[in-house]
Design an enzyme around this catalytic site. Structure first.
Site, PDB file in Angstrom:
ATOM      1  N   ILE A 188     -43.433 -20.467 -35.682  1.00 49.56           N
ATOM      2  CA  ILE A 188     -43.974 -19.357 -34.895  1.00 49.56           C
ATOM      3  C   ILE A 188     -45.479 -19.563 -34.728  1.00 49.56           C
ATOM      4  O   ILE A 188     -46.295 -18.877 -35.357  1.00 49.56           O
ATOM      5  CB  ILE A 188     -43.677 -17.983 -35.545  1.00 49.56           C
ATOM      6  CG1 ILE A 188     -42.193 -17.854 -35.906  1.00 49.56           C
ATOM      7  CG2 ILE A 188     -44.091 -16.856 -34.593  1.00 49.56           C
ATOM      8  CD1 ILE A 188     -41.848 -16.586 -36.681  1.00 49.56           C
ATOM      9  N   PRO A 189     -45.872 -20.545 -33.907  1.00 49.06           N
ATOM     10  CA  PRO A 189     -47.304 -20.729 -33.676  1.00 49.06           C
ATOM     11  C   PRO A 189     -47.881 -19.474 -33.019  1.00 49.06           C
ATOM     12  O   PRO A 189     -47.227 -18.857 -32.168  1.00 49.06           O
ATOM     13  CB  PRO A 189     -47.377 -21.946 -32.748  1.00 49.06           C
ATOM     14  CG  PRO A 189     -45.999 -22.206 -32.272  1.00 49.06           C
ATOM     15  CD  PRO A 189     -45.049 -21.479 -33.158  1.00 49.06           C
ATOM     16  N   HIS A 190     -49.076 -19.101 -33.437  1.00 46.33           N
ATOM     17  CA  HIS A 190     -49.667 -17.880 -32.914  1.00 46.33           C
ATOM     18  C   HIS A 190     -51.179 -17.917 -32.998  1.00 46.33           C
ATOM     19  O   HIS A 190     -51.743 -18.653 -33.812  1.00 46.33           O
ATOM     20  CB  HIS A 190     -49.130 -16.647 -33.656  1.00 46.33           C
ATOM     21  CG  HIS A 190     -49.376 -16.691 -35.132  1.00 46.33           C
ATOM     22  ND1 HIS A 190     -48.528 -17.339 -35.998  1.00 46.33           N
ATOM     23  CD2 HIS A 190     -50.363 -16.182 -35.892  1.00 46.33           C
ATOM     24  CE1 HIS A 190     -48.985 -17.210 -37.236  1.00 46.33           C
ATOM     25  NE2 HIS A 190     -50.094 -16.520 -37.187  1.00 46.33           N
ATOM     26  N   CYS A 191     -51.811 -17.113 -32.150  1.00 45.03           N
ATOM     27  CA  CYS A 191     -53.262 -16.964 -32.166  1.00 45.03           C
ATOM     28  C   CYS A 191     -53.624 -15.719 -31.364  1.00 45.03           C
ATOM     29  O   CYS A 191     -52.769 -15.110 -30.720  1.00 45.03           O
ATOM     30  CB  CYS A 191     -53.955 -18.205 -31.591  1.00 45.03           C
ATOM     31  SG  CYS A 191     -53.644 -18.489 -29.835  1.00 45.03           S
ATOM     32  N   LEU A 209     -46.671 -16.836 -29.982  1.00 47.09           N
ATOM     33  CA  LEU A 209     -47.246 -15.508 -29.786  1.00 47.09           C
ATOM     34  C   LEU A 209     -48.745 -15.647 -29.586  1.00 47.09           C
ATOM     35  O   LEU A 209     -49.428 -16.241 -30.419  1.00 47.09           O
ATOM     36  CB  LEU A 209     -46.963 -14.618 -31.001  1.00 47.09           C
ATOM     37  CG  LEU A 209     -47.663 -13.256 -31.021  1.00 47.09           C
ATOM     38  CD1 LEU A 209     -47.201 -12.376 -29.865  1.00 47.09           C
ATOM     39  CD2 LEU A 209     -47.443 -12.559 -32.357  1.00 47.09           C
TER      40      LEU A 209
END
Length: 153
Positions: free
Chosen positions: A65-68, A103
């Protein structure tokens, strides 16, 4: 996953063309840029790489779930991608990731960011949902699975 975001078939990449962790992040960053009318995905990619430098967002069970958070966005963006071969994402269980949810939220939306991360994680807890996402044959099917399990559009 109700609320303040859009999740439509155009937010799904079946299959991801990338074969590396950085390639996946780049592919997603370009998709965010296109979806949000940004000049390029390079700023989003940089934010994703900075987040990954703190620790992998590969959470195990074939999921990442890569996110920033980005100052360029005014609404959350959620994308889904699947790698049929699996990608070394430096996951906590050392297994390749096949299911990816990206996300990106506005910089000033920390509460929304955490709430959406929690909802995505909860959605993926069940092996049944993971298996259905692995077997989905269309973007429309992925959207149906996610929205049925996580809320309404």
């Amino acid at each position: 996953m109700q609320g303040v975001f859009r999740f439509e078939p155009e937010d799904v990449i079946l299959p991801l063309s990338a074969s590396t962790k950085n390639g996946v992040l780049s592919e997603f960053a370009d998709k965010v840029a296109a979806r949000c009318s940004l000049p390029s995905g390079s700023a989003i990619l940089q934010l994703l790489l900075e987040r990954e430098s703190l620790g992998s967002t590969g959470i195990g069970d074939g999921i990442a779930i890569p996110h920033c958070k980005s100052p360029a966005l005014n609404a959350p963006v959620i994308l889904f991608g699947r790698s049929d071969a699996g990608i070394d994402f430096k996951s906590v269980d050392d297994k390749p990731a096949r299911l990816f949810f990206l996300l990106v939220t506005p910089e000033d939306a920390a509460g929304t960011h955490l709430k959406l991360l929690s909802r995505i994680s909860h959605l993926l807890k069940g092996a049944d949902v993971r298996n259905r996402l692995l077997e989905a044959t269309s973007a429309e099917e992925v959207v149906e699975i996610v929205m049925r399990q996580g809320g309404t559009r």
